[in-house]
Design a protein around this motif. Structure first.
Motif, PDB file in Angstrom:
ATOM      1  N   ASP A   1       0.663  -1.497  -0.211  1.00  0.00           N
ATOM      2  CA  ASP A   1      -0.063   0.042   0.084  1.00  0.00           C
ATOM      3  C   ASP A   1       0.861   1.135   0.011  1.00  0.00           C
ATOM      4  O   ASP A   1       0.606   2.362  -0.786  1.00  0.00           O
ATOM      5  N   ILE A   2       1.948   1.437   1.078  1.00  0.00           N
ATOM      6  CA  ILE A   2       3.064   2.653   1.252  1.00  0.00           C
ATOM      7  C   ILE A   2       3.242   2.775  -0.829  1.00  0.00           C
ATOM      8  O   ILE A   2       3.682   3.980  -1.035  1.00  0.00           O
ATOM      9  N   ALA A   3       4.287   1.237  -0.826  1.00  0.00           N
ATOM     10  CA  ALA A   3       4.434   1.437  -2.286  1.00  0.00           C
ATOM     11  C   ALA A   3       4.385   2.056  -3.395  1.00  0.00           C
ATOM     12  O   ALA A   3       4.692   2.537  -4.205  1.00  0.00           O
ATOM     13  N   LYS A   4       2.856   1.571  -3.712  1.00  0.00           N
ATOM     14  CA  LYS A   4       1.943   2.258  -4.234  1.00  0.00           C
ATOM     15  C   LYS A   4       1.388   4.299  -4.216  1.00  0.00           C
ATOM     16  O   LYS A   4       1.736   4.685  -5.092  1.00  0.00           O
ATOM     17  N   ILE A   5       1.714   3.782  -3.276  1.00  0.00           N
ATOM     18  CA  ILE A   5       1.737   5.592  -2.754  1.00  0.00           C
ATOM     19  C   ILE A   5       3.527   6.769  -2.990  1.00  0.00           C
ATOM     20  O   ILE A   5       2.801   7.220  -3.464  1.00  0.00           O
ATOM     21  N   ILE A   6       3.798   5.847  -2.772  1.00  0.00           N
ATOM     22  CA  ILE A   6       5.404   6.613  -3.214  1.00  0.00           C
ATOM     23  C   ILE A   6       5.598   6.033  -4.534  1.00  0.00           C
ATOM     24  O   ILE A   6       7.024   6.326  -4.678  1.00  0.00           O
ATOM     25  N   ASP A   7       5.389   5.447  -5.168  1.00  0.00           N
ATOM     26  CA  ASP A   7       6.437   4.979  -6.464  1.00  0.00           C
ATOM     27  C   ASP A   7       7.721   4.286  -5.735  1.00  0.00           C
ATOM     28  O   ASP A   7       8.018   4.245  -7.083  1.00  0.00           O
ATOM     29  N   PHE A   8       7.514   2.867  -5.384  1.00  0.00           N
ATOM     30  CA  PHE A   8       8.888   2.199  -4.600  1.00  0.00           C
ATOM     31  C   PHE A   8       8.227   0.974  -4.679  1.00  0.00           C
ATOM     32  O   PHE A   8       7.310  -0.324  -5.100  1.00  0.00           O
ATOM     33  N   ASP A   9       9.293   1.356  -5.929  1.00  0.00           N
ATOM     34  CA  ASP A   9       9.913  -0.797  -6.410  1.00  0.00           C
ATOM     35  C   ASP A   9       9.953  -1.585  -5.654  1.00  0.00           C
ATOM     36  O   ASP A   9      11.141  -1.985  -4.823  1.00  0.00           O
TER      37      ASP A   9
END
Length: 69
Positions: free
Chosen positions: A48-56
């Protein structure tokens, strides 16, 4: 490593902890505790966090695997 990577990416995207928390429907200390390492992040939260911050996340897992080998 995960906590610092998340914090770095969040900052690189110009987002505050409060902004990320608000999108998640959480309070700012939730993100602060993850980024400081005081709280472990589970896989669902990480995604969920990765999606928000565009994290791979896949690249992170590869890096962790390389370190473990």
């Amino acid at each position: 490593m995960i906590a610092s990577a998340l914090a770095s990416q969040r900052r690189a995207k110009g987002l505050s902890q409060a902004e990320v928390a608000k999108i998640l429907g959480r309070h700012q200390p939730f993100i602060a505790n993850i980024e400081s390492g005081e709280r472990r992040v589970d896989l669902v939260e990480l995604m969920d966090i990765a999606k928000i911050i565009d994290f791979d996340v896949i690249a992170l897992l590869r890096d962790l695997q390389d370190i473990a080998e």
